[in-house]
Motif scaffolding. Structure first.
Motif, PDB file in Angstrom:
ATOM      1  N   MET A  62       0.774  -1.186   0.000  1.00  0.00           N
ATOM      2  CA  MET A  62       0.030   0.056   0.020  1.00  0.00           C
ATOM      3  C   MET A  62       0.863   1.282  -0.051  1.00  0.00           C
ATOM      4  SD  MET A  62      -2.866  -1.689   2.811  1.00  0.00           S
ATOM      5  CE  MET A  62      -3.605   0.215   2.994  1.00  0.00           C
ATOM      6  N   GLY A  63       2.046   1.297  -0.614  1.00  0.00           N
ATOM      7  CA  GLY A  63       2.837   2.283  -0.969  1.00  0.00           C
ATOM      8  C   GLY A  63       3.529   2.726   0.495  1.00  0.00           C
ATOM      9  N   ALA A  64       3.493   1.859   1.549  1.00  0.00           N
ATOM     10  CA  ALA A  64       4.439   2.142   2.791  1.00  0.00           C
ATOM     11  C   ALA A  64       5.654   1.377   2.481  1.00  0.00           C
ATOM     12  CB  ALA A  64       3.484   1.717   3.983  1.00  0.00           C
ATOM     13  N   ILE A 105       5.213   6.344   5.280  1.00  0.00           N
ATOM     14  CA  ILE A 105       3.771   6.325   5.082  1.00  0.00           C
ATOM     15  C   ILE A 105       3.191   7.258   3.928  1.00  0.00           C
ATOM     16  CG2 ILE A 105       1.597   6.136   6.178  1.00  0.00           C
ATOM     17  CD1 ILE A 105       3.639   4.365   7.449  1.00  0.00           C
ATOM     18  N   PRO A 106       2.790   6.905   2.783  1.00  0.00           N
ATOM     19  CA  PRO A 106       2.250   7.784   2.083  1.00  0.00           C
ATOM     20  C   PRO A 106       1.289   8.914   2.488  1.00  0.00           C
ATOM     21  CG  PRO A 106       2.031   5.728   0.906  1.00  0.00           C
ATOM     22  CD  PRO A 106       2.354   5.561   2.523  1.00  0.00           C
ATOM     23  N   LYS A 130      -2.699   8.417   3.834  1.00  0.00           N
ATOM     24  CA  LYS A 130      -2.803   6.980   3.997  1.00  0.00           C
ATOM     25  C   LYS A 130      -2.736   6.363   5.337  1.00  0.00           C
ATOM     26  CE  LYS A 130      -3.310   5.405  -0.380  1.00  0.00           C
ATOM     27  NZ  LYS A 130      -3.165   6.525  -1.025  1.00  0.00           N
ATOM     28  N   PRO A 131      -3.534   5.479   5.580  1.00  0.00           N
ATOM     29  CA  PRO A 131      -3.374   4.889   7.003  1.00  0.00           C
ATOM     30  C   PRO A 131      -2.547   3.575   7.266  1.00  0.00           C
ATOM     31  CG  PRO A 131      -5.392   3.702   5.877  1.00  0.00           C
ATOM     32  CD  PRO A 131      -4.671   4.598   4.949  1.00  0.00           C
ATOM     33  N   HIS A 171      -3.132   7.484  10.729  1.00  0.00           N
ATOM     34  CA  HIS A 171      -3.268   8.060   9.379  1.00  0.00           C
ATOM     35  C   HIS A 171      -2.137   9.023   9.168  1.00  0.00           C
ATOM     36  CE1 HIS A 171      -7.338   6.027   9.625  1.00  0.00           C
ATOM     37  NE2 HIS A 171      -7.186   6.515   8.172  1.00  0.00           N
ATOM     38  N   ASP A 193       3.986  13.137   2.489  1.00  0.00           N
ATOM     39  CA  ASP A 193       4.531  11.557   3.269  1.00  0.00           C
ATOM     40  C   ASP A 193       5.103  11.667   4.408  1.00  0.00           C
ATOM     41  OD1 ASP A 193       3.525  10.840   0.554  1.00  0.00           O
ATOM     42  OD2 ASP A 193       5.451  10.434   0.047  1.00  0.00           O
TER      43      ASP A 193
END
Ligand SMILES: [Zn+2]
Length: 221
Positions: free
Chosen positions: A119-121, A140-141, A144-145, A188, A194
């Motif tokens: 998820m991009g993390a 963390i993007p 995003k959570p 979140h 980011d």
């Protein structure tokens, strides 16, 4: 920069007395690099600790002496000198990674060997000598959570860039969150930027999602 979440006095005292060990100590040292207020507190603790050692005959530590020491710190905490801002000025252009961290990962965020978490993390686990405690950088993007999780032990999270929010509040650069088994949360990242954090744990996280638990050993999180 205005820091709203600081380490507890107990953590600062352990740091000042050298009892924290390398990995937890890195978290506090990195917060101190960003927080003049806690730097003053630790300097006072070190002064008082040194003074006590010089002045006192050896004696067993009595119950309540910790509280007495903290009360003394409250009594003697100095006001900022005239003309000295209470917090550091906005850090436009300051490196994202403060000096204690740069000793471990260098100064180039994009040069770090990030590993995808999904998820991009991303994460990067720091090479630390101390066993049983893990320090990692988390990316963390924006907006995003992080998957909802509880903690199997202690966790310190220090924000280096961007910010995040959870049930306990909002955390921006320099803010440090202390979590333990009692906290279950879903941080979140705020929209717009980011979020990069330093996270230190002494036990694996407890994810609610079965899928997350299945890949957890591979990710070492
Ligand atoms: Zn502080």
């Amino acid at each position: 920069m205005s820091i709203n979440h600081h380490p507890s006095d107990a953590l600062l005292l352990d740091y000042a007395s050298g009892a924290l060990g390398e990995t937890w100590g890195l978290g506090i040292a990195t917060h101190l690099a960003l927080c003049p207020e806690c730097r003053r507190t630790v300097a006072l603790m070190e002064d008082i600790g040194g003074g006590l050692l010089d002045a006192l005959p050896p004696a067993p530590v009595s119950e309540g002496s910790f509280d007495a020491l903290l009360a003394r710190l409250d009594d003697v905490a100095p006001e900022p000198a005239a003309g000295t801002p209470a917090t550091a000025p906005a850090s436009a252009g300051a490196p994202v990674l403060p000096l204690p961290l740069r000793d471990y990962v260098g100064s180039d965020i994009d040069g770090i060997r990030w590993r995808q978490l999904g998820m991009g993390a991303r994460q990067f686990i720091l090479p630390m000598a101390q066993k049983g405690v893990t320090a990692r950088l988390l990316w963390i993007p924006a907006g995003k959570p992080v998957l909802e999780h509880a903690h199997g032990g202690q966790e310190l999270t220090l924000v280096l860039r961007g910010s995040f929010s959870d049930e306990t509040g909002h955390y921006a650069r320099g803010d440090l969150q202390e979590a333990d088994e009692s906290l279950s949360h879903q941080p979140h990242a705020a929209p717009g930027e980011d979020c990069i954090c330093l996270a230190i744990t002494d036990a694996p996280l407890r994810f609610k999602s079965l899928a997350a638990r299945m890949v957890q050993p591979l990710l070492r999180i």
